[in-house]
Design a protein around this motif. Structure first.
Motif, PDB file in Angstrom:
ATOM      1  N   PRO A 179       0.721  -0.988  -0.343  1.00  0.00           N
ATOM      2  CA  PRO A 179      -0.200  -0.075  -0.063  1.00  0.00           C
ATOM      3  C   PRO A 179       1.100   1.074  -0.296  1.00  0.00           C
ATOM      4  N   ASP A 180       0.441   2.485  -0.424  1.00  0.00           N
ATOM      5  CA  ASP A 180       0.968   3.131  -0.588  1.00  0.00           C
ATOM      6  C   ASP A 180       1.236   4.329   0.265  1.00  0.00           C
ATOM      7  N   TRP A 181       1.457   3.363   1.888  1.00  0.00           N
ATOM      8  CA  TRP A 181       0.790   4.740   2.797  1.00  0.00           C
ATOM      9  C   TRP A 181       1.924   3.659   4.348  1.00  0.00           C
ATOM     10  N   ASN A 412      -9.961  -0.052  -5.035  1.00  0.00           N
ATOM     11  CA  ASN A 412      -9.111   1.326  -5.387  1.00  0.00           C
ATOM     12  C   ASN A 412      -7.838   0.834  -6.735  1.00  0.00           C
ATOM     13  N   GLU A 413      -8.435   1.351  -7.740  1.00  0.00           N
ATOM     14  CA  GLU A 413      -7.463   0.790  -9.198  1.00  0.00           C
ATOM     15  C   GLU A 413      -7.082  -0.827  -8.823  1.00  0.00           C
ATOM     16  N   THR A 414      -7.733  -1.081  -9.156  1.00  0.00           N
ATOM     17  CA  THR A 414      -7.531  -2.667  -9.596  1.00  0.00           C
ATOM     18  C   THR A 414      -7.395  -3.100 -11.205  1.00  0.00           C
ATOM     19  N   VAL A 470     -12.605   8.200 -10.799  1.00  0.00           N
ATOM     20  CA  VAL A 470     -11.783   7.921 -11.583  1.00  0.00           C
ATOM     21  C   VAL A 470     -10.256   8.528 -11.094  1.00  0.00           C
ATOM     22  N   ASN A 471      -9.792   8.158 -11.347  1.00  0.00           N
ATOM     23  CA  ASN A 471      -7.900   7.639 -10.167  1.00  0.00           C
ATOM     24  C   ASN A 471      -7.386   8.641 -12.353  1.00  0.00           C
ATOM     25  N   GLU A 472      -6.803   9.811 -12.122  1.00  0.00           N
ATOM     26  CA  GLU A 472      -6.268   9.802 -13.217  1.00  0.00           C
ATOM     27  C   GLU A 472      -5.114  10.983 -12.833  1.00  0.00           C
ATOM     28  N   TYR A 473      -3.629  10.844 -13.307  1.00  0.00           N
ATOM     29  CA  TYR A 473      -2.834  11.481 -13.080  1.00  0.00           C
ATOM     30  C   TYR A 473      -1.906  12.210 -14.525  1.00  0.00           C
ATOM     31  N   ILE A 474      -2.956  12.993 -15.570  1.00  0.00           N
ATOM     32  CA  ILE A 474      -2.426  13.517 -16.190  1.00  0.00           C
ATOM     33  C   ILE A 474      -1.584  15.147 -15.820  1.00  0.00           C
ATOM     34  N   TRP A 476       0.725  14.247 -14.120  1.00  0.00           N
ATOM     35  CA  TRP A 476       2.361  13.884 -13.114  1.00  0.00           C
ATOM     36  C   TRP A 476       3.070  12.747 -13.738  1.00  0.00           C
ATOM     37  N   TYR A 477       2.134  11.788 -13.171  1.00  0.00           N
ATOM     38  CA  TYR A 477       2.926  10.224 -14.253  1.00  0.00           C
ATOM     39  C   TYR A 477       2.405   9.941 -15.565  1.00  0.00           C
ATOM     40  N   GLU A 478       1.433  11.067 -16.281  1.00  0.00           N
ATOM     41  CA  GLU A 478       1.623  10.737 -17.280  1.00  0.00           C
ATOM     42  C   GLU A 478       1.479  12.002 -18.623  1.00  0.00           C
ATOM     43  N   SER A 500     -11.623  10.985  -8.368  1.00  0.00           N
ATOM     44  CA  SER A 500     -11.327  10.415  -7.450  1.00  0.00           C
ATOM     45  C   SER A 500     -10.411  11.198  -7.269  1.00  0.00           C
ATOM     46  N   GLU A 501      -9.034  10.964  -8.251  1.00  0.00           N
ATOM     47  CA  GLU A 501      -8.082  11.262  -7.487  1.00  0.00           C
ATOM     48  C   GLU A 501      -7.335  12.085  -8.821  1.00  0.00           C
ATOM     49  N   PHE A 502      -7.219  13.057  -8.911  1.00  0.00           N
ATOM     50  CA  PHE A 502      -5.680  14.202  -9.704  1.00  0.00           C
ATOM     51  C   PHE A 502      -4.600  14.992  -8.795  1.00  0.00           C
ATOM     52  N   PRO A 545      -9.211  15.814  -5.156  1.00  0.00           N
ATOM     53  CA  PRO A 545      -8.475  15.615  -5.483  1.00  0.00           C
ATOM     54  C   PRO A 545      -7.955  14.479  -4.704  1.00  0.00           C
ATOM     55  N   TRP A 546      -5.905  14.214  -4.935  1.00  0.00           N
ATOM     56  CA  TRP A 546      -5.676  13.204  -3.697  1.00  0.00           C
ATOM     57  C   TRP A 546      -4.053  14.867  -3.741  1.00  0.00           C
ATOM     58  N   ILE A 547      -4.281  14.928  -2.490  1.00  0.00           N
ATOM     59  CA  ILE A 547      -4.920  15.113  -1.319  1.00  0.00           C
ATOM     60  C   ILE A 547      -4.829  15.853  -0.620  1.00  0.00           C
ATOM     61  N   ASP A 550      -0.138  15.788   2.804  1.00  0.00           N
ATOM     62  CA  ASP A 550       1.609  15.285   2.589  1.00  0.00           C
ATOM     63  C   ASP A 550       1.313  13.520   3.647  1.00  0.00           C
ATOM     64  N   PHE A 551       0.983  13.111   3.252  1.00  0.00           N
ATOM     65  CA  PHE A 551       1.523  11.793   3.918  1.00  0.00           C
ATOM     66  C   PHE A 551       2.667  11.099   3.846  1.00  0.00           C
ATOM     67  N   ARG A 552       2.371  10.220   4.916  1.00  0.00           N
ATOM     68  CA  ARG A 552       3.686   9.204   4.947  1.00  0.00           C
ATOM     69  C   ARG A 552       3.722   7.952   3.982  1.00  0.00           C
ATOM     70  N   HIS A 555       7.067   4.771   0.573  1.00  0.00           N
ATOM     71  CA  HIS A 555       7.527   4.122  -1.276  1.00  0.00           C
ATOM     72  C   HIS A 555       8.028   5.488  -1.656  1.00  0.00           C
ATOM     73  N   ARG A 556       8.910   6.808  -0.709  1.00  0.00           N
ATOM     74  CA  ARG A 556       7.877   8.017  -1.322  1.00  0.00           C
ATOM     75  C   ARG A 556       9.753   8.505  -1.017  1.00  0.00           C
ATOM     76  N   GLN A 557      10.693   8.284  -1.229  1.00  0.00           N
ATOM     77  CA  GLN A 557      12.608   8.234  -0.111  1.00  0.00           C
ATOM     78  C   GLN A 557      13.045   9.390  -1.160  1.00  0.00           C
ATOM     79  N   TYR A 565       7.519  10.819   2.594  1.00  0.00           N
ATOM     80  CA  TYR A 565       6.209  12.284   2.319  1.00  0.00           C
ATOM     81  C   TYR A 565       5.822  11.358   1.010  1.00  0.00           C
ATOM     82  N   ASN A 566       4.717  11.051   0.330  1.00  0.00           N
ATOM     83  CA  ASN A 566       4.162  11.811  -0.500  1.00  0.00           C
ATOM     84  C   ASN A 566       3.663  12.879  -0.490  1.00  0.00           C
ATOM     85  N   ARG A 567       4.047  13.455  -1.722  1.00  0.00           N
ATOM     86  CA  ARG A 567       3.863  15.147  -0.936  1.00  0.00           C
ATOM     87  C   ARG A 567       2.549  15.709  -2.041  1.00  0.00           C
TER      88      ARG A 567
HETATM   89  C1  GCB Z   1      -3.227   6.670  -6.570  1.00  0.00           C
HETATM   90  C2  GCB Z   1      -3.702   5.869  -5.365  1.00  0.00           C
HETATM   91  C3  GCB Z   1      -3.041   6.677  -3.939  1.00  0.00           C
HETATM   92  C4  GCB Z   1      -1.441   6.951  -4.562  1.00  0.00           C
HETATM   93  C5  GCB Z   1      -1.026   7.942  -5.286  1.00  0.00           C
HETATM   94  C6  GCB Z   1       0.144   8.591  -5.583  1.00  0.00           C
HETATM   95  O1  GCB Z   1      -3.483   6.093  -7.607  1.00  0.00           O
HETATM   96  O2  GCB Z   1      -4.539   5.363  -5.098  1.00  0.00           O
HETATM   97  O3  GCB Z   1      -2.938   5.778  -3.151  1.00  0.00           O
HETATM   98  O4  GCB Z   1      -0.900   7.475  -3.269  1.00  0.00           O
HETATM   99  O5  GCB Z   1      -2.304   7.453  -6.348  1.00  0.00           O
HETATM  100  O6  GCB Z   1       0.835   9.474  -5.296  1.00  0.00           O
HETATM  101  O7  GCB Z   1       0.544   7.836  -6.350  1.00  0.00           O
END
Ligand code: GCB
Length: 601
Positions: A179-181, A412-414, A470-474, A476-478, A500-502, A545-547, A550-552, A555-557, A565-567
């Protein structure tokens, strides 16, 4: 051994679902969950507990739960505060994943005709419980409550409680391995004895009938009902009430017509005190009444279309490390959401502490509540489905009377597959059966991109849902943020969509050009392009939006930027708002002003 448990409130054809017993070898399975514990007589077991860290599972081999072993002594061992994760109370435990043994003693004086249930708000992830050296019960699932029947093991005077909590991650658990937390281990929520009469009101469902703005109906479940026993339901402020008799399953069904009912809404979160009593027990709760349904691509709250101005949040507090807990943290987190102009929050990615929901009820924030069926789940495993079903059942049992919750999310995201579809279908069916009054959703990131910049939301699971996320990261990741200007969005489904996320990462205080990743300006630019794009999607009925913060996340080093932290927060972990916070706030204030304009008579 498969065990059948009965789910109350269901048509007889659906009265039973098959679940695996938690274990056949240790104590009992938890007793059915008792709801609304804060309005019961309770004895708090929060406070300092002795602990022993046990990476090699010595305690299991040497039966720590039931006897003192010469080289281990709880009484001279250090302590951890409960509620709380172990990771941020002791520096040496920050990265520890494994078993920790908790122990505390307490005085208790059992009373005749009173039962005592030992209640855990949550223990992440597995818990085994011993009371006075006897195995009592065990539970799996880190974010939902459980209670064990403790009456016969409690002694007059001193009692000793031992709990082994293990937070090792496994591929067939919910959540799975990555999990990303942060995997906060321990007794993360309140522990208490809940005192109830021998025959007590265990659970109830009190809601408006779907589609009706004045007919309140539901059921009350009291174990061991006598056929002649009546239950009384009263709403004193409305001077209304009714009585109900048990059916053959011990359910008391009732209906109350309340023509003068004031509906709960984000603008006016009206709560009524509802009292339930039997000849042996009484309980009351503040309950709001509202309807939630969909029509085509609209979400209707109390019969009127609503746009959900949301934000996602993890259960982490501001200003300190660890799991958030209790009303103060809930008020701070949800207070920031209100300040942003939200009428909606997505509580990601697991059921949050009940106080979060109670505060949302009072603040008028609509809630999306989710179980941690997160990326990487083993969809082929029947056992994993049982685990997810149990967590879903416990989430709904705890929170079904809270007006704030409008959406149950099953995942979430399966990734798409036949096994995934069957697994989620099963969860969706269970959620609908347990609670026909709410909407069912899930967050998908599965799209077909036939041509560049043409997004088609056609994940087959959408067919099963009321609302799809819908989670979408145009940006950032895309691609880059400007891609949002030329992206088109479509779906073959005639259903409301929530983005539900960007978002994207920014380190608070890092400034630079809008093209420079990790700066506040880059994140702000994503939000500006994103908002312009969202305005053009005809079937969009909400954004979260996400989020929020910032949370611990392990994965985010990236040194100097992420540092664990996921920033993607709009606010830093120490409460500083980033530039994008104000962009979203302006958008939401504008939407709120438009909405109140259309509400005018
Ligand atoms: C996602 C996940 C969320 C992550 C986020 C990210 O799609 O649902 O748990 O933390 O992206 O920051 O990559």
């Amino acid at each position: 051994m498969p065990r059948h448990i009965r789910l109350a409130g269901l048509p007889s054809s659906l009265l039973w679902i098959t679940m695996l017993a938690v274990s056949g070898s240790f104590g009992q399975s938890p007793a059915p969950l008792v709801q609304n514990v804060i309005n019961r007589t309770t004895v708090s077991l929060d406070g300092d507990w002795h602990y022993i860290v046990d990476p090699h599972e010595e305690g299991t081999a040497r039966s720590f739960g039931s006897r003192n072993f010469v080289e281990y002594d709880f009484n001279t061992s250090p302590s951890l505060h409960v509620p709380g994760d172990w990771n941020f109370q002791r520096p040496e435990l920050q990265w520890y994943e494994g078993t920790v043994w908790y122990q505390r003693s307490f005085d208790y004086h059992p009373r005749t005709d009173t039962r005592a249930l030992l209640y855990f708000g949550a223990a992440n992830y597995r818990a085994r419980v011993w009371l006075n050296e006897k195995p009592l019960c065990e539970h799996e699932g880190g974010f939902t409550p459980f209670n064990c029947e403790a009456t016969s093991l409690l002694q007059d005077g001193a009692n000793v409680l031992i709990v082994a909590v293990n937070d090792t991650r496994h591929s067939d658990d919910i959540p799975s391995l990555r999990p990303d937390w942060f995997n906060y281990g321990g007794l993360t929520r309140d522990v208490m004895l809940v005192e109830v009469p021998r025959e007590f009101i265990e659970q109830y469902s009190i809601q408006l009938d779907r589609g009706s703005s004045h007919r309140i109906s539901g059921w009350i479940r009291a174990p061991n009902p006598s056929t002649s026993q009546k239950v009384t339901i009263r709403i004193p402020e409305l001077k209304l009430g009714t009585e109900a008799m048990a059916d053959k399953y011990g359910l008391y069904w009732f209906t109350i017509d309340a023509p003068k009912l004031e509906l709960w809404s984000p603008e006016k979160p009206k709560l009524y005190r509802v009292e339930i009593s039997t000849p042996t027990d009484r309980i009351s709760e503040e309950i709001g009444f509202r309807t939630i349904e969909t029509r085509g691509t609209d979400i209707l709250l109390n019969g009127r279309p609503i746009f959900l101005r949301g934000i996602d949040l993890h259960e982490e507090p501001f200003y300190r490390s660890g799991r958030a807990h209790g009303e103060d943290d809930a008020r701070t987190l949800l207070g920031w959401a209100k300040e942003l102009g939200c009428n909606f929050v997505r509580l990601a990615h697991y059921p949050h502490d009940e106080s979060m929901i109670r505060v949302a009820d009072r603040l008028g924030l609509l809630v999306w509540s989710e179980i941690p069926v997160y990326q990487g789940v083993d969809f082929k495993s029947r056992q994993t489905l049982d685990k997810a079903t149990r967590q879903l059942t416990e989430m709904i049992a705890r929170d079904r009377n809270h007006a704030a919750i409008i959406l149950w999310s099953v995942s979430n995201e399966t990734p798409k597959s036949a096994e995934r579809n069957a697994f989620l279908h099963q969860l969706i069916t269970t959620a609908r059966t347990l609670d026909p009054t709410r909407l069912i959703t899930t967050a998908t990131n599965q799209t077909t991109t036939a041509e560049a910049h043409k997004k088609v939301f056609d994940d087959p699971i959408i067919a099963d849902l009321d609302v799809f996320g819908v989670n979408e990261y145009i940006g950032w990741y895309e691609g880059v943020p400007a891609d949002l200007d030329i992206t088109t969005w479509s779906t073959p489904y005639e259903k409301p969509m929530i983005v539900s996320e960007f978002g994207g990462d920014a380190k608070y205080g890092l400034h630079g050009a809008a093209s420079q990743r990790w700066t506040e300006e880059y994140q702000e630019d994503i939000y500006r392009h994103q908002i312009a794009a969202l305005r053009k999607i005809p079937f969009l009925r909400g954004t979260s939006p996400w989020i929020l913060k910032d949370f611990r996340s392990p994965h985010r080093q990236l040194p100097g930027i992420q540092d664990g932290y996921n920033r993607k927060g709009l606010i830093s972990e120490s409460g500083e708002r980033k530039r994008a916070f104000y962009v979203l706030q302006q958008f939401y204030h504008e939407l709120a002003a438009q909405a109140s304009e259309t509400r005018k008579p």
